[in-house]
Scaffold this active site. Structure first.
Site, PDB file in Angstrom:
ATOM      1  N   HIS A 359       0.793  -1.235   0.000  1.00 39.00           N
ATOM      2  CA  HIS A 359       0.000   0.000   0.000  1.00 39.00           C
ATOM      3  C   HIS A 359       0.817   1.273   0.000  1.00 39.00           C
ATOM      4  CE1 HIS A 359      -4.161  -1.421   0.510  1.00 39.00           C
ATOM      5  NE2 HIS A 359      -3.606  -2.464   1.092  1.00 39.00           N
ATOM      6  N   LYS A 549      -9.278  13.781   4.074  1.00 37.98           N
ATOM      7  CA  LYS A 549      -8.403  12.601   4.073  1.00 37.98           C
ATOM      8  C   LYS A 549      -7.445  12.771   5.235  1.00 37.98           C
ATOM      9  CE  LYS A 549      -7.205  13.635  -0.234  1.00 37.98           C
ATOM     10  NZ  LYS A 549      -7.164  12.425  -1.048  1.00 37.98           N
ATOM     11  N   ARG A 550      -6.703  11.740   5.577  1.00 33.83           N
ATOM     12  CA  ARG A 550      -5.700  11.897   6.632  1.00 33.83           C
ATOM     13  C   ARG A 550      -4.820  13.101   6.319  1.00 33.83           C
ATOM     14  NH1 ARG A 550      -1.910   8.032   6.424  1.00 33.83           N
ATOM     15  NH2 ARG A 550      -2.752   7.340   4.429  1.00 33.83           N
ATOM     16  N   LYS A 555       0.040  14.382   1.003  1.00 34.61           N
ATOM     17  CA  LYS A 555      -1.292  14.646   0.445  1.00 34.61           C
ATOM     18  C   LYS A 555      -1.493  16.136   0.163  1.00 34.61           C
ATOM     19  CE  LYS A 555      -3.539  10.589   2.582  1.00 34.61           C
ATOM     20  NZ  LYS A 555      -4.351   9.922   1.527  1.00 34.61           N
ATOM     21  N   THR A 657      -8.883   6.233  -2.578  1.00 33.33           N
ATOM     22  CA  THR A 657     -10.242   5.772  -2.858  1.00 33.33           C
ATOM     23  C   THR A 657     -11.222   6.923  -2.637  1.00 33.33           C
ATOM     24  OG1 THR A 657     -10.324   4.907  -0.599  1.00 33.33           O
ATOM     25  CG2 THR A 657      -9.938   3.317  -2.371  1.00 33.33           C
ATOM     26  N   LYS A 661     -14.849   8.027  -4.655  1.00 26.55           N
ATOM     27  CA  LYS A 661     -16.148   8.327  -4.029  1.00 26.55           C
ATOM     28  C   LYS A 661     -16.697   9.656  -4.532  1.00 26.55           C
ATOM     29  CE  LYS A 661     -14.305   6.171   0.133  1.00 26.55           C
ATOM     30  NZ  LYS A 661     -13.624   6.514   1.412  1.00 26.55           N
TER      31      LYS A 661
HETATM   32  C1  LIG Z   1     -12.327   6.758   1.704  1.00 26.04           C
HETATM   33  C2  LIG Z   1     -11.835   7.115   3.020  1.00 26.04           C
HETATM   34  C3  LIG Z   1     -10.468   7.359   3.219  1.00 26.04           C
HETATM   35  C4  LIG Z   1      -9.463   7.326   2.096  1.00 26.04           C
HETATM   36  O1  LIG Z   1      -9.404   8.617   1.522  1.00 26.04           O
HETATM   37  P1  LIG Z   1      -8.220   9.047   0.531  1.00 26.04           P
HETATM   38  O2  LIG Z   1      -8.686  10.374   0.035  1.00 26.04           O
HETATM   39  O3  LIG Z   1      -8.159   8.028  -0.540  1.00 26.04           O
HETATM   40  O4  LIG Z   1      -6.996   9.143   1.342  1.00 26.04           O
HETATM   41  C5  LIG Z   1     -10.046   7.688   4.477  1.00 26.04           C
HETATM   42  N1  LIG Z   1     -10.906   7.775   5.511  1.00 26.04           N
HETATM   43  C6  LIG Z   1     -12.224   7.567   5.356  1.00 26.04           C
HETATM   44  C7  LIG Z   1     -13.113   7.695   6.535  1.00 26.04           C
HETATM   45  C8  LIG Z   1     -12.730   7.227   4.114  1.00 26.04           C
HETATM   46  O5  LIG Z   1     -14.047   6.999   3.984  1.00 26.04           O
END
Ligand SMILES: *Cc1c(COP(=O)(O)O)cnc(C)c1O
Length: 809
Positions: A359, A549-550, A555, A657, A661
């Site tokens: 990952h 996101k984190r 990022k 991911t 979404k």
């Molecule tokens: C989808 C999701 C992530 C991943 O987000 P990225 O933008 O791909 O880093 C992290 N946390 C939650 C709660 C998510 O639903």
């Protein structure tokens, strides 16, 4: 929620209402008048669970009868979020449950909203595991997820005066009606001690201490209730919960020490590993859940099939990153020490059974353990690692590998303090090693795994991530789902590729307006939520520009914040221009020990405070940081987003991911050619996404030629003015030097190349403004995004794993 007395007439007319009321009375011990919302929630879950259990047992029996091969997904994280809405939607019973509750004067939406969010994960990797579990059940594949039942899990984030504060997540306060504790499925997990050779040449590990791993099962319901699989999470118990002699002598802490130690093991996800005790706890957690899972898998296999040698035909174990990689050594130990299999054959069985998913390529995120720690805690596994390594390196030598490559392939890092490399162990012990997006997989072959790839050509393969369309479209965005269905019928609910039928509607202006109206109502709901939790008021007609996101430097939330500051400056300088009203939304947690990430959260909040209070930009720009990002919050924000920020330094985001979404919910992406953004562009078309900045190759080339960020900053007036404003305390008058170090870092090294991509990013944002002002054009574009995102369903991803890696489809 007030409840009137449910009339017998109402419950007779509605058997489900009668069943829920009966559960409330007989299993919760309350009547309708005394019941509080949590009691109704528990009663509803327990009632639905009865339906689920029947299907669960049927699924298990059918798999057993067919002698089916099972998939085992081992993950330190399962970010499953709330389960009620997902379960009843997949059972197809949502309207029925809503009506039953309504007849009892209970609002389904209201009780769904108080279900705690199971925060057993940190970010994308954990959410992927949750999407995969749902898709496995939806595709009718027999599978188990294995992980840890953390009592507190990921911390809950509070924002105090703009700073992140970490609080324990108490998701189990009201109990967890979904789970079943299986006391009969308990395993001995040893640590430490010594390895003794016996006279007949066998070896025997005598651990110095041990805990008991106890299974706790949660059902995972697939789409249309086809199949119910099991998420098996381990909890820990002491063998001797109490030392009576110590207790009687008055030494209560010694009397209970064993129980405390067991409880510590399953307390939190990612204990701070900045100290040796935290590091050791983390390795203990990894071994604890790996050993319990492998023992369980071996036990089930022997029980069903009798012969351990057929394991690879009947079990596929997927390692979600390296956290469970010690499983490779654990299976070897069980085969050799408990089942009398010789080394060579054991190694073949092991490699035939495991697959490993990588990952991350960030060197600091590749797990390795100090050799003395590994050896002290797992002496038998240490021996096996040496033995595996000897064989690996011997074979590499035979094929003419040079010393440099031998050192890179070795399971032991010999440079400096000796360490056990978990990624190399996972790679060597698996028949398949996959990346999670095409670019990431290419980079795996070129960088961290280059030498292993040469040694084992064909082992590395790609499986681009996906998301479950049930949670990330149907459940989180019912308005959009209904509108799509009206246009193209229900086929897309079972096959997301059918979303392509929506394509012609991108040219239909009237449909575009209705699409925009759904988006607007999602934005109104989010605006209300934001006002409740942050006090910030936002205009639903502004563009909602979202980065959730984190928080991590790669990022590049910082790139977004600096551009926000630059935009703020531009709006004030040129108030006469036709600015696009924007709301900048941020959310995300920073690791507790990650100083810069926490400072970036504070900066976002400082910038928000200043801009939101400035009447000269008024409705044109608002900024908000939404606390405690988790699955439930993502489900609220994503359907309301217009613009999706996916702006990592190219080459650093394995897949992402979140990007999928947003696009599936009708947001335009602004992003770099990183991770799955590349494939999203390929699917939605280059005209329907805004790509900017350096490619991964350009990033690598710039690093190689010597990157001088100072020159870049000094050459870009907008960037320089924004960086200097932050640096000089314009946004932190209470502590003007607060961001001096962070901004000096940009001038001095700028590891993540924020400066190098700034101008390209800023002009991409102005391109987004121009697109926004063409309303029909925008609507068509986001409809084309939705129509062409079907491929990113986790059903597609899981089908590929099933066919190429697991051999179950
Ligand atoms: C989808 C999701 C992530 C991943 O987000 P990225 O933008 O791909 O880093 C992290 N946390 C939650 C709660 C998510 O639903």
């Amino acid at each position: 929620m007030t409840s009137t007395i449910a009339s017998p007439v109402a419950t007779q007319a509605n058997p489900l209402a009668g069943a829920i009321l009966d559960t409330l009375i007989h299993r919760i011990g309350k009547d309708a008048q005394a019941a509080r919302p949590h009691d109704w929630l528990a009663a509803t879950i327990l009632t639905m669970r009865d339906d689920i259990i029947d299907r669960w047992m049927a699924s298990t029996k059918a798999a057993h009868a067919a002698g089916a091969k099972r998939v085992y997904y081992l993950s330190l994280e399962f970010l499953i979020g709330r389960l009620l809405r997902d379960a009843i939607a997949n059972l197809g019973r949502t309207p029925e449950v809503a009506a039953a509750l309504a007849s009892l004067d209970v609002d389904l939406a209201e009780i769904e909203e108080i279900e705690p969010d199971a925060a057993l994960g940190n970010g994308g990797l954990g959410r992927l595991a949750a999407c995969f579990m749902e898709s496995l059940a939806s595709l009718d594949l027999p599978a188990y997820g294995y992980g840890i039942r953390y009592v507190n899990g990921m911390f809950r984030q509070r924002i105090d005066d703009g700073w992140q504060v970490e609080l324990p997540e108490t998701w189990l306060t009201h109990g967890n009606p979904w789970e079943f504790e299986r006391r009969e499925s308990a395993y001995f997990i040893g640590f430490g001690g010594e390895v003794i050779g016996t006279e007949d040449g066998a070896v025997h590990w005598k651990p110095a201490e041990a805990v008991e791993a106890v299974a706790v099962d949660t059902p995972v319901v697939g789409w249309r209730g086809k199949r119910v699989n099991t998420l098996r999470l381990w909890t820990a118990r002491a063998f001797d919960p109490i030392h009576l002699d110590a207790f009687n002598a008055g030494d209560y802490s010694r009397a209970l020490a064993g129980q405390l130690k067991a409880e510590t093991l399953v307390r939190v996800l990612y204990p701070a590993d900045s100290n040796p005790a935290g590091q050791e706890l983390r390795l203990r957690q990894e071994y604890f859940f790996s050993s319990a899972s492998i023992q369980d898998i071996v036990r089930r296999h022997i029980q069903y099939f009798g012969d351990i040698r057929t394991l690879p035909d009947k079990a596929a174990i997927q390692l979600n990153d390296t956290h469970p990689a010690v499983s490779v050594a654990e299976l070897m130990r069980l085969l050799m020490d408990h089942h009398d299999v010789g080394f060579d054959e054991a190694w073949k069985i092991t490699q035939g059974t495991f697959g490993y998913t990588n990952h991350t390529l960030l060197p600091e995120a590749l797990e390795s353990w100090p050799l003395p720690l590994f050896e002290r805690l797992l002496p038998r596994h240490m021996q096996l690692v040496y033995q595996i390594n000897a064989r690996l390196l011997r074979e590499a030598r035979k094929s003419g590998t040079d010393d440099r490559a031998i050192a890179a392939i070795s399971l032991i890092d010999e440079g400096g303090e000796r360490r056990v490399r978990m990624a190399n162990l996972a790679f060597a012990g698996s028949h398949s090693v996959n990346g999670v997006a095409a670019l990431h997989t290419d980079l795996m072959k070129q960088t961290v795994f280059a030498d292993l790839h040469r040694q084992f050509p064909g082992r590395i393969n790609n499986k681009t991530n996906g998301i479950t369309p049930r949670r990330w479209l149907q459940e989180c965005n019912p308005g959009l789902t209904a509108l799509i269905r009206e246009a193209i019928g229900p086929a897309f609910l079972d096959d997301t590729n059918r979303l392509a039928d929506l394509l012609p509607f991108a040219e239909d202006a009237a449909y575009g307006e209705r699409f925009a109206a759904v988006k607007r109502s999602n934005k109104v709901a989010l605006a209300q939520h934001l006002r409740d939790v942050t006090g910030v008021r936002i205009d639903p007609d502004a563009m909602f520009d979202v980065q959730i996101k984190r928080i991590h430097e790669y990022k590049r939330q910082l790139l977004n914040i600096i551009e926000t500051v630059a935009l703020y400056d531009q709006i004030r300088r040129h108030p006469e221009r036709d600015w696009t009203p924007r709301v900048k939304l941020f959310a995300g947690k920073a690791a507790g020990s990650y100083h810069n990430a926490k400072l970036i959260i504070k900066l976002a909040n400082d910038v928000a405070r200043r801009i939101n209070a400035d009447p000269s930009v008024g409705p044109l720009l608002k900024v908000a940081f939404v606390p405690n990002y988790n699955v439930s919050l993502a489900e609220k924000i994503i359907p309301a987003a217009d613009l999706s920020e996916q702006i990592s330094t190219a080459g650093m985001e394995a897949s992402g991911t979140g990007n999928m979404k947003f696009a599936l919910n009708g947001a335009l992406t602004i992003g770099t050619l990183d991770g799955a953004n590349v494939e999203i562009r390929d699917h939605v078309g280059a005209d329907n996404i805004v790509i900017f900045g350096m490619t991964a190759d350009e990033v690598a080339a710039k690093r190689a030629e010597g990157y001088v960020p100072r020159a870049v900053i000094e050459g870009s007036p907008e960037l320089r003015q924004a960086v200097d404003a932050i640096r000089n305390g314009v946004f932190s008058p209470d502590d003007p030097a607060r961001y001096a170090g962070l901004m000096d870092g940009l001038y001095d090294h700028d590891w993540f190349m924020v400066a190098a991509d700034f101008d390209a990013y800023a002009s991409a944002q102005r391109e987004v403004d121009a697109r926004w002002s063409d309303r029909a054009g925008w609507n068509g574009c986001v409809i084309r995004n939705v129509a062409q995102m079907g491929w990113f369903s986790s059903d597609r991803t899981i089908s590929e794993y099933a066919r190429d890696i697991w051999g179950v489809m």
